[in-house]
Design a protein around this motif. Sequence first.
Motif, PDB file in Angstrom:
ATOM      1  N   LYS A   1       2.096   2.008  -3.450  1.00 53.87           N
ATOM      2  CA  LYS A   1       1.072   2.549  -4.343  1.00 53.87           C
ATOM      3  C   LYS A   1       0.861   4.038  -4.087  1.00 53.87           C
ATOM      4  CE  LYS A   1      -1.425  -1.855  -4.596  1.00 53.87           C
ATOM      5  NZ  LYS A   1      -2.685  -2.561  -4.284  1.00 53.87           N
ATOM      6  N   GLN A   2       0.834   4.414  -2.812  1.00 53.49           N
ATOM      7  CA  GLN A   2       0.649   5.823  -2.472  1.00 53.49           C
ATOM      8  C   GLN A   2       1.806   6.667  -3.002  1.00 53.49           C
ATOM      9  OE1 GLN A   2       0.288   5.748   1.784  1.00 53.49           O
ATOM     10  NE2 GLN A   2      -1.800   4.926   1.767  1.00 53.49           N
TER      11      GLN A   2
ATOM     12  N   THR B   1       0.815  -1.220   0.000  1.00 55.02           N
ATOM     13  CA  THR B   1       0.000   0.000   0.000  1.00 55.02           C
ATOM     14  C   THR B   1       0.849   1.271   0.000  1.00 55.02           C
ATOM     15  OG1 THR B   1      -1.747  -1.172   1.186  1.00 55.02           O
ATOM     16  CG2 THR B   1      -1.834   1.225   1.198  1.00 55.02           C
ATOM     17  N   ILE B   2       1.878   1.305   0.808  1.00 51.68           N
ATOM     18  CA  ILE B   2       2.717   2.505   0.880  1.00 51.68           C
ATOM     19  C   ILE B   2       3.388   2.773  -0.463  1.00 51.68           C
ATOM     20  CG2 ILE B   2       4.737   1.225   1.719  1.00 51.68           C
ATOM     21  CD1 ILE B   2       3.670   4.761   2.795  1.00 51.68           C
TER      22      ILE B   2
ATOM     23  N   LYS C   1       1.594   7.212  -6.793  1.00 51.83           N
ATOM     24  CA  LYS C   1       0.616   8.227  -7.171  1.00 51.83           C
ATOM     25  C   LYS C   1       1.193   9.630  -7.014  1.00 51.83           C
ATOM     26  CE  LYS C   1      -3.555   5.528  -6.428  1.00 51.83           C
ATOM     27  NZ  LYS C   1      -4.863   5.399  -5.751  1.00 51.83           N
TER      28      LYS C   1
END
Length: 324
Positions: A181-182, A178-179, A185
């Motif tokens: 992916k952030q 998740t980190i 972005k």
Amino acid sequence: MPSPSPPVPAPRSLSVSSLTLKCTDSDKQNFNDDIVTFNIGGHIYSTTRLTINENVDSQSLLALIITNQTTTQLDHHGHYFIDRDGIYFRYILNYFRDKKLYLPENFTELKQLCSEAKYYQIDRLINEIENRLNRTNEQNNQLQIGLNFTLISNLNQGGRILTLIGPLKLIRLFSIETIGKQFLKIISNFNDPSNISCQCTFPLDDKLISCQPFDQLQRIVLAKQARKMGMAVSYCDDYFYIPIERQIMLRDELAQLLLNKYHGKLLHTNITYEKNSNTNHDSSYTLVENWFIPNISIAKCEETNGLSNKNESIYSNSSMTDGF
């Protein structure tokens, strides 16, 4: 004197109406339920007249054949013989039965099937096949639009990847935490995120991919942002590390992933052998490969990995050059 002969009864008079066959609704139903058998190029198919009549125009070829309004030959079993490809007729007959066209997965003979439908004059089926052909052509055209990129792989003699170097989009091949992916972005706000290369060294004990921006300003900004988010950064701020969940260990596994899942094309390969010691066991070789990936595969991967936005992609469409 002989006895008189017995009288002969007068013949009964038959009216025209008594000679006329009356075709009742029951007779019509029986006619429609009659089984008809076709010999299509040596392939035998049986169905009912009703199945044919419900699906074709009364003046189409099959309707005329079963009402004996053509010069169609009969084979030695009395089956209607049609000199066409019998393999395709199974799809036509099933279309009559199911009211829908079912074809095998990866069916590539739509043009031939359309030709058969035109021969039998089945307008509804022709329209459906032509619509499918148009959709298939559109998909094929989309598969021709995409990105070219280069992968550099250092492998041992068993084909196991030791080091893999490629552009930032190489990360999409992995399941990103998740980190990560952030952080990707955030990178999407840069004008040219393709100017960031990444390197994987196997085995991935920490399951991290190191990324190095070519632009010095990008390196400073991204290293600062990575630290702020709690991600690992190299001592000299040259690299930031994106955490992943999956690792690719064999070059063949990587190639099959690109070929099968992403509809990739291997355009060119160059091999360089490097002997690191006097033993063959420790020798390695380097593959420099040029690949092509369609845009639709890239978009699908972004969506799967939770990296796509409705209004923008994390990878600029303007970077449709060498660099994935």
